[in-house]
Motif scaffolding. Structure first.
Motif, PDB file in Angstrom:
ATOM      1  N   VAL A 146       0.889  -1.296   0.131  1.00 34.57           N
ATOM      2  CA  VAL A 146       0.193   0.142   0.095  1.00 34.57           C
ATOM      3  C   VAL A 146       1.440   0.642   0.000  1.00 34.57           C
ATOM      4  CG1 VAL A 146      -1.929   0.817   1.705  1.00 34.57           C
ATOM      5  CG2 VAL A 146      -2.384  -1.471   1.203  1.00 34.57           C
ATOM      6  N   THR A 147       0.912   2.075  -0.967  1.00 29.54           N
ATOM      7  CA  THR A 147       1.178   3.288  -1.815  1.00 29.54           C
ATOM      8  C   THR A 147       1.119   4.441  -0.508  1.00 29.54           C
ATOM      9  OG1 THR A 147      -0.069   4.418  -3.007  1.00 29.54           O
ATOM     10  CG2 THR A 147       2.060   2.804  -3.192  1.00 29.54           C
ATOM     11  N   ASP A 148       1.833   5.378  -0.036  1.00 30.47           N
ATOM     12  CA  ASP A 148       1.804   5.883   1.022  1.00 30.47           C
ATOM     13  C   ASP A 148       0.108   7.210   0.763  1.00 30.47           C
ATOM     14  OD1 ASP A 148       4.000   5.559   2.728  1.00 30.47           O
ATOM     15  OD2 ASP A 148       5.340   7.302   1.389  1.00 30.47           O
ATOM     16  N   ALA A 149       0.214   7.498  -0.728  1.00 28.40           N
ATOM     17  CA  ALA A 149      -0.874   7.845  -1.318  1.00 28.40           C
ATOM     18  C   ALA A 149      -2.202   7.656  -0.952  1.00 28.40           C
ATOM     19  CB  ALA A 149      -0.804   8.595  -2.536  1.00 28.40           C
ATOM     20  N   GLN A 150      -1.809   6.187  -1.380  1.00 26.44           N
ATOM     21  CA  GLN A 150      -3.717   5.345  -1.576  1.00 26.44           C
ATOM     22  C   GLN A 150      -3.596   4.796   0.371  1.00 26.44           C
ATOM     23  OE1 GLN A 150      -2.730   1.034  -2.595  1.00 26.44           O
ATOM     24  NE2 GLN A 150      -2.649   2.141  -5.014  1.00 26.44           N
ATOM     25  N   ARG A 151      -2.322   5.013   1.670  1.00 24.00           N
ATOM     26  CA  ARG A 151      -2.765   4.788   2.895  1.00 24.00           C
ATOM     27  C   ARG A 151      -3.475   6.281   3.199  1.00 24.00           C
ATOM     28  NH1 ARG A 151       1.395   3.849   3.986  1.00 24.00           N
ATOM     29  NH2 ARG A 151       1.688   1.887   4.423  1.00 24.00           N
ATOM     30  N   ARG A 153      -5.515   8.749   1.216  1.00 20.90           N
ATOM     31  CA  ARG A 153      -6.550   8.824   0.964  1.00 20.90           C
ATOM     32  C   ARG A 153      -7.842   7.897   1.544  1.00 20.90           C
ATOM     33  NH1 ARG A 153      -3.622   7.634  -3.875  1.00 20.90           N
ATOM     34  NH2 ARG A 153      -4.228   9.854  -5.059  1.00 20.90           N
ATOM     35  N   ALA A 154      -7.411   6.237   2.323  1.00 19.14           N
ATOM     36  CA  ALA A 154      -7.821   5.518   3.246  1.00 19.14           C
ATOM     37  C   ALA A 154      -8.692   6.306   4.398  1.00 19.14           C
ATOM     38  CB  ALA A 154      -7.008   4.371   2.897  1.00 19.14           C
ATOM     39  N   PRO A 159      -2.877  13.762  -0.172  1.00 21.92           N
ATOM     40  CA  PRO A 159      -1.610  12.983  -0.434  1.00 21.92           C
ATOM     41  C   PRO A 159      -0.736  13.713  -1.288  1.00 21.92           C
ATOM     42  CG  PRO A 159      -3.934  12.760  -2.193  1.00 21.92           C
ATOM     43  CD  PRO A 159      -3.740  13.513  -1.062  1.00 21.92           C
ATOM     44  N   ASP A 365       0.914  12.877  -4.443  1.00 20.89           N
ATOM     45  CA  ASP A 365       1.605  11.457  -4.834  1.00 20.89           C
ATOM     46  C   ASP A 365       2.596  11.121  -3.682  1.00 20.89           C
ATOM     47  OD1 ASP A 365       0.352   9.035  -4.410  1.00 20.89           O
ATOM     48  OD2 ASP A 365       1.600   8.183  -6.607  1.00 20.89           O
TER      49      ASP A 365
END
Length: 396
Positions: A146-151, A153-154, A159, A365
């Motif tokens: 899991v990328t930092d940007a996805q984390r 957003r979650a 991001p 990102d």
């Protein structure tokens, strides 16, 4: 010799008589020493059982060390096996049968591993190794990273990480170099321009997560140098043909090189888009060399001031407004030193808008520190080149 059987040896022998049973032989009692207690007489059923009286092997290992020694004691949490018992021998009763309704004994390990802690709940607030590396606990079906940007957003966070004051200061220094060398001459402008194009090519590949990409960076930088040489050879009046012609040739060259690659289709398409975009940004930066010297002086100074104002610790909306006003003010101030005059405000405002767009792209990102010091430094100036060229020709 007579045919009658000799009966003298078999006198008294009756072949039809029943055999007499012999009484059981009893062993004579053993002499007992006065020091030993008298042995218990075995039961009658065991007297007629054949017993082995020779030497036998020991079935139980005798401890050679005292049982009080902690090195030979069983580990805590585990129960040692009981000593084997021989049932059915003399002096040892048979075991009692367990009742049918007795509950089954469940096995439970003596050691219970501690429960896994959630990330960030360790001792002293330390982050767990899984959270620090970005990987979750191991699973049977696998666990994707899991990328930092996805984390972000979650978790409902943005991001975006904007470059700090240090990249903004480097951008301002490079912008002032462009502004000062443009007033000196066209060939003096080539030196900071080539540096800007090299940083642009490297920063774009790193911004897209492609590192190391030496061939792509070298190809994009070579295209920018080719555009500079073509522009110097053709002159400012033929600048669009030199820039667009070089860009077209480099797109075709990049396409041919990607078709020769043995990577999978998705990787080749991603590499093609990154290489074409990097080459396009580096070649478009040649617009500073194609624009009028006064326009480059005003536009580069406006970009330097706008990026510094954008790095101030202000809310995003307020920071953007302050940066644009600062760019327009720099355009007026520097334009008054040139022939543009008050028209420099429009040129500074246009260059500031393009610089903020490049600044925003370099912040996307969760980029790394290396991205901030390459793409974050170069993209504002590279994105402002078309505005400097077009507005300079329109206002001049």
């Amino acid at each position: 010799m007579s045919n009658q059987p000799y009966e003298g040896q078999y006198e008294g022998y009756d072949p039809y008589a029943q055999p007499q049973q012999r009484p059981p032989q009893q062993r004579p009692p053993q002499r007992q020493s006065p020091q030993q207690p008298p042995q218990q007489q075995p039961p009658e059923w065991q007297q007629h059982t054949q017993q082995w009286e020779g030497q036998t092997w020991e079935t139980q290992a005798q401890p050679s060390t005292p049982t009080t020694d902690p090195r030979y004691l069983p580990p805590q949490g585990y129960q040692a096996y009981p000593e084997p018992q021989t049932y059915g021998t003399a002096g040892q009763p048979l075991p009692q049968e367990a009742p049918a309704s007795a509950p089954a004994r469940e096995w439970a390990p003596a050691y219970q591993p501690p429960a896994q802690q959630a990330p960030g709940t360790g001792t002293g607030g330390a982050v767990a190794p899984e959270a620090a590396s970005g990987y979750g606990p191991p699973t049977v079906t696998g666990n994707t990273r899991v990328t930092d940007a996805q984390r972000a957003r979650a978790e409902g966070r943005s991001p975006i990480i904007e470059p700090g004051i240090q990249p903004a200061a480097l951008t301002a220094v490079l912008g002032l170099l462009l502004s000062g060398t443009a007033a000196i001459g066209q060939y003096a402008l080539v030196v900071p321009l080539v540096l800007l194009q090299a940083v642009t090519a490297a920063g774009w590949f790193r911004l897209n997560g492609m590192w190391p990409a030496r061939q792509g960076i070298a190809l994009a930088f070579l295209g920018a140098v080719t555009a500079d040489v073509a522009l110097l050879a053709a002159g400012r009046e033929n600048a669009p043909a030199a820039i667009l012609g070089t860009l077209g040739v480099w797109v075709l060259l990049t396409l041919v090189l990607q078709l020769r690659s043995h990577a999978d289709p998705d990787t080749r398409m991603y590499g093609l888009m990154a290489t074409v975009t990097s080459a396009a940004l580096a070649i478009v930066a040649t617009g500073h060399l194609a624009a009028e010297p006064d326009a480059v002086t005003v536009g580069a100074a406006a970009v330097a001031v706008a990026v510094l104002a954008r790095a101030l610790p202000l809310p995003t909306a307020a920071s953007v407004v302050v940066a644009l006003l600062a760019a327009a003010g720099a355009g007026i101030a520097v334009g008054g030193m040139t022939d543009l005059g008050g028209k420099g405000a429009f040129l500074g405002l246009g260059a500031g808008v393009c610089a903020l767009i490049g600044h925003r792209v370099a912040s996307y990102d969760y980029p790394s520190r290396f991205v901030h010091f390459t793409a974050g430094v170069a993209l504002p100036l590279a994105a402002a080149a078309p505005a400097v060229y077009l507005l300079g020709r329109a206002l001049g």
